[in-house]
Design a protein around this motif. Sequence first.
Motif, PDB file in Angstrom:
ATOM      1  N   HIS A  39      35.524  38.867  25.774  1.00 24.01           N
ATOM      2  CA  HIS A  39      35.447  37.296  25.945  1.00 24.01           C
ATOM      3  C   HIS A  39      36.834  36.828  26.320  1.00 24.01           C
ATOM      4  O   HIS A  39      37.683  36.560  25.428  1.00 24.01           O
ATOM      5  CB  HIS A  39      35.102  36.869  24.628  1.00 24.01           C
ATOM      6  CG  HIS A  39      34.766  35.351  24.780  1.00 24.01           C
ATOM      7  ND1 HIS A  39      34.747  34.412  23.669  1.00 24.01           N
ATOM      8  CD2 HIS A  39      34.591  34.615  26.062  1.00 24.01           C
ATOM      9  CE1 HIS A  39      34.729  33.146  23.944  1.00 24.01           C
ATOM     10  NE2 HIS A  39      34.563  33.324  25.226  1.00 24.01           N
ATOM     11  N   SER A  40      36.923  36.871  27.708  1.00 15.31           N
ATOM     12  CA  SER A  40      38.257  36.383  28.256  1.00 15.31           C
ATOM     13  C   SER A  40      38.537  34.849  28.119  1.00 15.31           C
ATOM     14  O   SER A  40      39.670  34.299  28.156  1.00 15.31           O
ATOM     15  CB  SER A  40      38.617  36.889  29.809  1.00 15.31           C
ATOM     16  OG  SER A  40      37.605  36.222  30.548  1.00 15.31           O
ATOM     17  N   GLY A  41      37.300  34.128  28.050  1.00 16.18           N
ATOM     18  CA  GLY A  41      37.293  32.635  28.024  1.00 16.18           C
ATOM     19  C   GLY A  41      37.427  32.095  29.522  1.00 16.18           C
ATOM     20  O   GLY A  41      37.381  30.969  30.068  1.00 16.18           O
ATOM     21  N   HIS A  93      47.053  34.193  33.037  1.00 13.60           N
ATOM     22  CA  HIS A  93      48.020  34.969  32.736  1.00 13.60           C
ATOM     23  C   HIS A  93      47.931  36.062  31.783  1.00 13.60           C
ATOM     24  O   HIS A  93      48.268  37.240  31.802  1.00 13.60           O
ATOM     25  CB  HIS A  93      49.153  34.049  32.053  1.00 13.60           C
ATOM     26  CG  HIS A  93      50.505  34.619  31.816  1.00 13.60           C
ATOM     27  ND1 HIS A  93      51.485  34.046  31.278  1.00 13.60           N
ATOM     28  CD2 HIS A  93      51.008  35.822  32.094  1.00 13.60           C
ATOM     29  CE1 HIS A  93      52.504  34.998  30.995  1.00 13.60           C
ATOM     30  NE2 HIS A  93      52.304  35.979  31.884  1.00 13.60           N
ATOM     31  N   ASP A  94      47.011  35.619  30.668  1.00 13.63           N
ATOM     32  CA  ASP A  94      46.694  36.898  29.554  1.00 13.63           C
ATOM     33  C   ASP A  94      45.669  37.738  30.250  1.00 13.63           C
ATOM     34  O   ASP A  94      45.802  39.023  29.891  1.00 13.63           O
ATOM     35  CB  ASP A  94      45.933  36.162  28.369  1.00 13.63           C
ATOM     36  CG  ASP A  94      46.795  35.317  27.591  1.00 13.63           C
ATOM     37  OD1 ASP A  94      48.054  35.423  27.683  1.00 13.63           O
ATOM     38  OD2 ASP A  94      46.205  34.483  26.870  1.00 13.63           O
ATOM     39  N   PHE A  95      45.052  37.365  31.208  1.00  9.82           N
ATOM     40  CA  PHE A  95      44.040  38.518  31.995  1.00  9.82           C
ATOM     41  C   PHE A  95      44.746  39.592  32.829  1.00  9.82           C
ATOM     42  O   PHE A  95      44.192  40.604  32.873  1.00  9.82           O
ATOM     43  CB  PHE A  95      43.167  37.577  32.764  1.00  9.82           C
ATOM     44  CG  PHE A  95      41.967  38.428  33.323  1.00  9.82           C
ATOM     45  CD1 PHE A  95      40.918  39.128  32.503  1.00  9.82           C
ATOM     46  CD2 PHE A  95      42.168  38.430  34.772  1.00  9.82           C
ATOM     47  CE1 PHE A  95      40.028  39.869  33.358  1.00  9.82           C
ATOM     48  CE2 PHE A  95      40.948  39.194  35.288  1.00  9.82           C
ATOM     49  CZ  PHE A  95      40.011  40.017  34.631  1.00  9.82           C
ATOM     50  N   VAL A  96      45.651  39.008  33.563  1.00  7.64           N
ATOM     51  CA  VAL A  96      46.339  40.156  34.613  1.00  7.64           C
ATOM     52  C   VAL A  96      47.751  40.449  34.150  1.00  7.64           C
ATOM     53  O   VAL A  96      48.159  41.410  34.751  1.00  7.64           O
ATOM     54  CB  VAL A  96      46.477  39.408  35.794  1.00  7.64           C
ATOM     55  CG1 VAL A  96      45.001  39.062  36.293  1.00  7.64           C
ATOM     56  CG2 VAL A  96      47.359  38.292  36.011  1.00  7.64           C
ATOM     57  N   GLN A 126      42.238  41.888  22.562  1.00  6.55           N
ATOM     58  CA  GLN A 126      41.758  40.577  21.732  1.00  6.55           C
ATOM     59  C   GLN A 126      40.683  40.078  22.296  1.00  6.55           C
ATOM     60  O   GLN A 126      39.836  39.383  21.661  1.00  6.55           O
ATOM     61  CB  GLN A 126      42.970  39.700  21.819  1.00  6.55           C
ATOM     62  CG  GLN A 126      44.340  39.964  21.113  1.00  6.55           C
ATOM     63  CD  GLN A 126      45.299  40.782  21.745  1.00  6.55           C
ATOM     64  OE1 GLN A 126      44.889  41.303  22.925  1.00  6.55           O
ATOM     65  NE2 GLN A 126      46.458  40.619  21.518  1.00  6.55           N
ATOM     66  N   THR A 127      40.348  40.386  23.461  1.00  4.76           N
ATOM     67  CA  THR A 127      38.904  39.790  23.952  1.00  4.76           C
ATOM     68  C   THR A 127      37.817  40.544  23.484  1.00  4.76           C
ATOM     69  O   THR A 127      36.686  40.097  23.718  1.00  4.76           O
ATOM     70  CB  THR A 127      38.975  39.970  25.553  1.00  4.76           C
ATOM     71  OG1 THR A 127      38.957  41.302  25.997  1.00  4.76           O
ATOM     72  CG2 THR A 127      40.089  39.238  25.975  1.00  4.76           C
ATOM     73  N   LEU A 128      37.759  41.992  23.005  1.00  3.84           N
ATOM     74  CA  LEU A 128      36.704  42.666  22.758  1.00  3.84           C
ATOM     75  C   LEU A 128      36.384  42.464  21.248  1.00  3.84           C
ATOM     76  O   LEU A 128      37.224  41.650  20.295  1.00  3.84           O
ATOM     77  CB  LEU A 128      37.231  44.156  22.413  1.00  3.84           C
ATOM     78  CG  LEU A 128      37.748  44.826  23.506  1.00  3.84           C
ATOM     79  CD1 LEU A 128      38.139  46.381  23.302  1.00  3.84           C
ATOM     80  CD2 LEU A 128      36.767  44.909  24.750  1.00  3.84           C
ATOM     81  N   VAL A 183      35.016  35.679  35.039  1.00  4.21           N
ATOM     82  CA  VAL A 183      35.183  36.797  34.561  1.00  4.21           C
ATOM     83  C   VAL A 183      34.078  37.261  33.805  1.00  4.21           C
ATOM     84  O   VAL A 183      33.563  38.404  33.799  1.00  4.21           O
ATOM     85  CB  VAL A 183      36.547  37.021  34.117  1.00  4.21           C
ATOM     86  CG1 VAL A 183      36.855  38.209  33.297  1.00  4.21           C
ATOM     87  CG2 VAL A 183      37.650  36.657  35.011  1.00  4.21           C
ATOM     88  N   ASP A 184      33.848  36.360  32.779  1.00  2.00           N
ATOM     89  CA  ASP A 184      32.925  36.959  31.484  1.00  2.00           C
ATOM     90  C   ASP A 184      31.570  36.868  32.080  1.00  2.00           C
ATOM     91  O   ASP A 184      30.802  37.392  31.335  1.00  2.00           O
ATOM     92  CB  ASP A 184      33.073  35.739  30.541  1.00  2.00           C
ATOM     93  CG  ASP A 184      34.545  35.912  30.040  1.00  2.00           C
ATOM     94  OD1 ASP A 184      35.195  36.837  29.744  1.00  2.00           O
ATOM     95  OD2 ASP A 184      34.689  34.992  29.195  1.00  2.00           O
TER      96      ASP A 184
END
Length: 447
Positions: A207-209, A50-53, A123-125, A213-214
């Motif tokens: 770092h999306s988790g 959800h956070d990714f898209v 937040q992933t950076l 993707v990562d």
Amino acid sequence: MYKLKLIIRYLVKRRITHFAVLTVALCVFIVVVVMTVMNGLVEEFKQKNHDFVGDCVVGTKSLVGFPYYEELMQALEATACVEAVSPVVKNYALLRPQYGGDRYVELLGIDPVRHSRVTNFAQTLYYRAADPARAFVPVYEPNALGCVLGIDLALWRDARSEYTFDATPQRAAFSLTCFPLNARGAPAMAGTTVVSSQQFYYSDNSHSGIARVDDSTVYIPLDQAQSLCMAGERKRITAVHIRFRAGTELYGGCEQVRRLWSQFRQARADGPDGRLLDTVTVESWKEHRRAYIAPMEKEETLMSVMFSLVGITTVFIVFVVFYVIVSHKTKDIGVLKSVGASSASVMGLFSGFAFVVGLLGSVAGIAAGWLFLAYINRIEDWLYSRFGFQLWDRTIYAIGEIPHEVEFHVLAVIAFCAIVACLIGALVPAWGAARLRPVETLHGSRS
């Protein structure tokens, strides 16, 4: 009152009832631990997707993309339920590091500021989390084109799922090679120049988790992705990601976007390259990431089915225990019936006994499961430090801590199912006890 006294007497003096309580407790313990961990993993994975898209995606699976996206974004931003939008170009490329080791990657062209408003990109950076506008600016080469690498492309993850970061990104150059397509879907170049290449410098990691993707995604500026992957008079993208305002119901918001898109497509259908709009769909984040989420949900469902078999085992164990108790307590049943106890009262006695067995077993199992979950990560750390054992190998799975947050409604459902299983298991023996006749039971006990 006599029912309660008999129930307590059976619980205290009949060792076989201790076995029944222990069996229920063990089953509840296993289900609580496994379902908590599994539910936690699935929910965490869903939240990361959800956070990714974002909340909603207007996009196409075609690498050709679609035009008129700037007008579309203006219309979306004027919609009351939409908080932010982000244009995205998705394609595939050959990543060629400066020192070899070519590999194919998924290329995402984004505007880092817009994308951070819709997703959790900022937040992933690691280095530019507080300033996503400079995500594509290498600190060692400010005038060069930068790219953000999925963290597993940039760094090595150890067995504890931890990374070693430098104070600043290491100087590294990468060549990205794509096959640019025109609006008709044909290669934009011919002959020996069919591919398009450009050099980028490592500026940050994301770092999306999400493991897929990562370990395979490279982010570059939107305009650079368009020039690398697409050709033609009109700029094109492959998706517009949308975040709804707080309080907007997901499917209601998506329906509003679908209506807006339908009107927009009809208005632009006869324009140049308008046919490309026919491949565009509007999906919620769940629909858009269905291919990734569905396997996890199926595993969760399969796990639930498997542990329902544990409940069936509990039913049969309780059945055996109560059958033995009834067969050895025919004298008690005969005395009760001779002094006026009805069949319903006798059946209620053993049903109440089954309820208490289920309740005690559920409480004990939940308490043990809760305690175990509270220390599950410490236990795993101890096992790893002593024996090198991990439940999940962190070099393979993108898992940090094992989920251990207990949900009360899940505990309530598990306890309810355990008590029901005990009642079902005791049903046939209780019914048999209720049908016994006083004369036969007392005569049988004297003989």
